[in-house]
Design an enzyme around this catalytic site. Structure first.
Site, PDB file in Angstrom:
ATOM      1  N   ASP A  67      -0.762  -3.481  10.535  1.00 30.00           N
ATOM      2  CA  ASP A  67      -2.141  -3.851  10.228  1.00 30.00           C
ATOM      3  C   ASP A  67      -3.041  -2.955  11.066  1.00 30.00           C
ATOM      4  O   ASP A  67      -2.835  -2.817  12.282  1.00 30.00           O
ATOM      5  CB  ASP A  67      -2.425  -5.323  10.522  1.00 30.00           C
ATOM      6  CG  ASP A  67      -3.617  -5.823   9.706  1.00 30.00           C
ATOM      7  OD1 ASP A  67      -3.713  -5.453   8.519  1.00 30.00           O
ATOM      8  OD2 ASP A  67      -4.452  -6.565  10.246  1.00 30.00           O
TER       9      ASP A  67
ATOM     10  N   ASN B  56       0.841  -1.196   0.000  1.00 30.48           N
ATOM     11  CA  ASN B  56       0.000   0.000   0.000  1.00 30.48           C
ATOM     12  C   ASN B  56       0.881   1.253   0.000  1.00 30.48           C
ATOM     13  O   ASN B  56       1.491   1.587   1.023  1.00 30.48           O
ATOM     14  CB  ASN B  56      -0.901  -0.016   1.239  1.00 30.48           C
ATOM     15  CG  ASN B  56      -1.903   1.122   1.248  1.00 30.48           C
ATOM     16  OD1 ASN B  56      -1.661   2.185   0.691  1.00 30.48           O
ATOM     17  ND2 ASN B  56      -3.032   0.906   1.905  1.00 30.48           N
TER      18      ASN B  56
ATOM     19  N   TYR C 100     -10.704   4.912   5.590  1.00 26.89           N
ATOM     20  CA  TYR C 100     -11.881   5.427   6.296  1.00 26.89           C
ATOM     21  C   TYR C 100     -11.688   6.857   6.800  1.00 26.89           C
ATOM     22  O   TYR C 100     -12.519   7.357   7.565  1.00 26.89           O
ATOM     23  CB  TYR C 100     -12.208   4.515   7.482  1.00 26.89           C
ATOM     24  CG  TYR C 100     -12.616   3.115   7.084  1.00 26.89           C
ATOM     25  CD1 TYR C 100     -13.941   2.806   6.796  1.00 26.89           C
ATOM     26  CD2 TYR C 100     -11.668   2.102   6.984  1.00 26.89           C
ATOM     27  CE1 TYR C 100     -14.321   1.518   6.427  1.00 26.89           C
ATOM     28  CE2 TYR C 100     -12.030   0.816   6.622  1.00 26.89           C
ATOM     29  CZ  TYR C 100     -13.352   0.529   6.337  1.00 26.89           C
ATOM     30  OH  TYR C 100     -13.719  -0.744   5.968  1.00 26.89           O
TER      31      TYR C 100
ATOM     32  N   HIS D  54       0.064   4.385   0.021  1.00 26.32           N
ATOM     33  CA  HIS D  54      -0.437   5.423   0.930  1.00 26.32           C
ATOM     34  C   HIS D  54       0.086   5.181   2.350  1.00 26.32           C
ATOM     35  O   HIS D  54       0.500   6.112   3.045  1.00 26.32           O
ATOM     36  CB  HIS D  54      -1.967   5.428   0.943  1.00 26.32           C
ATOM     37  CG  HIS D  54      -2.589   5.634  -0.397  1.00 26.32           C
ATOM     38  ND1 HIS D  54      -2.479   6.817  -1.092  1.00 26.32           N
ATOM     39  CD2 HIS D  54      -3.323   4.799  -1.180  1.00 26.32           C
ATOM     40  CE1 HIS D  54      -3.127   6.718  -2.237  1.00 26.32           C
ATOM     41  NE2 HIS D  54      -3.645   5.503  -2.322  1.00 26.32           N
TER      42      HIS D  54
END
Length: 436
Positions: free
Chosen positions: A78, A13, A159, A15
């Site tokens: 995570d 990822n 989110y 980001h």
């Protein structure tokens, strides 16, 4: 200024990697660096299936998978959004709740459609798992907050457009990255990791006059016993050495463990003969024998502890040796890590220093010089004094042919000089074994 930490991030990822780098630049500028897997592998990392049922499990799985590819310090992240009204969901499934980031956010808003603002409490949680050759550790960061009634803001990812941190009115996505990175769960996890790394750094710097590894007074007799058993001495000769070893205080458990590990360094026949002779000797003289039972660990746990010990022994050569094992037969790497280093050499019945010396004794008798050099390096990495190494190597001279003794001298010179050349150098004038 302390040491610089370069950690490879087990992620696909971009980001997440960018955010970690921004946080590191704020928390520990110039000292904490997060690298992308492709900077080490040369190609993008494909990642793994995140099959864990907790954030901790997933972080551990990712860190371990990448660490066993590159054998450099690794960190895995995570993270999950835990919403009270949804019983903690999406939680560990946050990244793959229903689909894309946008679909995940829409699903959360739909599930909370009839939930009033005061019951939309939530928290973001990040777990970071750090792995190197000697340790695995996890830290976490948590930020409490609320779920907005609708998406707000265009910054961030995941989110962020839904989450309002406690004490604020804007979502993470409405904040500038610098502001978010001072409040976020990931910032708090990295801060906790940095504190842990600083403690490890302090522990690694020994105070002046720090003590060396404690050496049992009976270790020379254990070395002699391992060499004699590896050389397949007669039962009478083994009996004599066993009697002397027990008289000098060598624990029966230590004797049993050393004779067991002979199966790795001298072969199963030598180990079986030596263990049988030792047990018979103890029974004759009324000495309680130590039955060696299997240690109940799962296969992966056994492989993990074997991998850590293997890395300690082979140091910077670890990945090169593992590639050689895989090249010969992939199953050989598993047998060496899981069985040899995990089930046998990591057993709890004997400390690492006596084990290493017993291994060296058997390897010298067998003439396995590359392995002798690797285990001598491991002793030096453990802080065993070089001068005492020379003294203990001298114990092995009676068990060597003249040719073996000359080669052992060359190996020791090679290890001490730290040269990365073949073991073919002659001892220098005035060296500890010259003229022997």
């Amino acid at each position: 200024m302390g040491m610089s930490w370069r950690l490879v991030v087990a992620t696909t990822n971009p980001h997440k990697l960018r955010e970690l780098r921004q946080i590191a630049a704020r928390i520990a500028p110039g000292r904490l660096h997060f690298l992308a897997p492709e900077e080490v592998l040369g190609t993008p990392w494909e990642g793994i299936e995140e099959s864990g049922r907790t954030l901790e499990e997933n972080a551990y799985l990712k860190a371990t998978a990448l660490f066993e590819r590159i054998w450099q310090p690794v960190v895995a992240d995570d993270s999950g959004l835990e919403i009270e009204a949804l019983g903690g969901k999406p939680g560990v499934d946050s990244a793959h709740f229903v689909g894309s980031d946008a679909e995940n956010r829409s699903a959360v808003l739909e599930l909370l459609r009839d939930v009033p603002p005061e019951r939309r409490r939530a928290r973001f949680r990040t777990v970071l798992c750090y792995r190197d050759a000697l340790r695995t550790l996890c830290v976490e960061g948590i930020v409490e907050g609320w779920i907005a009634l609708e998406e707000r803001g265009t910054s961030g990812f995941g989110y962020d457009p839904l989450f309002i941190p406690e004490g604020h009115e804007r979502t993470f996505a409405e904040m500038e990255p610098e502001e978010k990175n001072q409040l976020s769960h990931r910032f708090r996890a990295v801060a906790a990791l940095w504190e842990t790394l600083r403690r490890l750094e302090e522990e690694a710097v020994e105070p002046e006059g720090a003590s060396e590894p404690e050496v049992p007074v009976w270790l020379p007799w254990l070395i002699r016993l391992s060499a004699a058993a590896a050389r397949a001495e007669t039962a009478a000769e083994l009996d004599m050495l066993l009697r002397q070893a027990l008289r000098e205080g060598v624990p029966v458990r230590a004797i049993a463990e050393v004779l067991l590990q002979l199966c790795l360094f001298a072969g199963f026949p030598a180990a079986i003969e030596a263990l049988t002779a030792a047990q018979a000797f103890c029974e004759r003289f009324g000495v309680p024998w130590e039955l060696l039972l299997p240690e109940p660990l799962e296969t992966e746990a056994m492989r993990a502890r074997g991998s850590e010990l293997f890395a300690l022994v082979y140091g910077e050569r670890t990945e090169r040796v593992r590639r050689r094992l895989r090249g010969g037969a992939p199953v050989l790497e598993d047998l060496v890590l899981r069985v040899a280093y995990g089930e046998v050499l990591s057993r709890s019945g004997l400390d690492i220093v006596p084990r290493e010396w017993a291994a060296i004794a058997a390897l010298v008798v067998g003439g396995w010089w590359r392995q002798v050099a690797s285990h001598l390096r491991a002793l030096l990495r453990l802080g065993f004094p070089a001068e005492q190494c020379e003294e203990f190597l001298g114990i092995l001279q009676p068990f060597c042919t003249p040719e073996q003794w000359a080669q052992l001298c060359k190996v020791w010179q090679y290890v001490r000089q730290g040269e990365h050349t073949a073991v073919v150098q002659r001892p220098q004038e005035g060296s500890w074994c010259n003229g022997e």
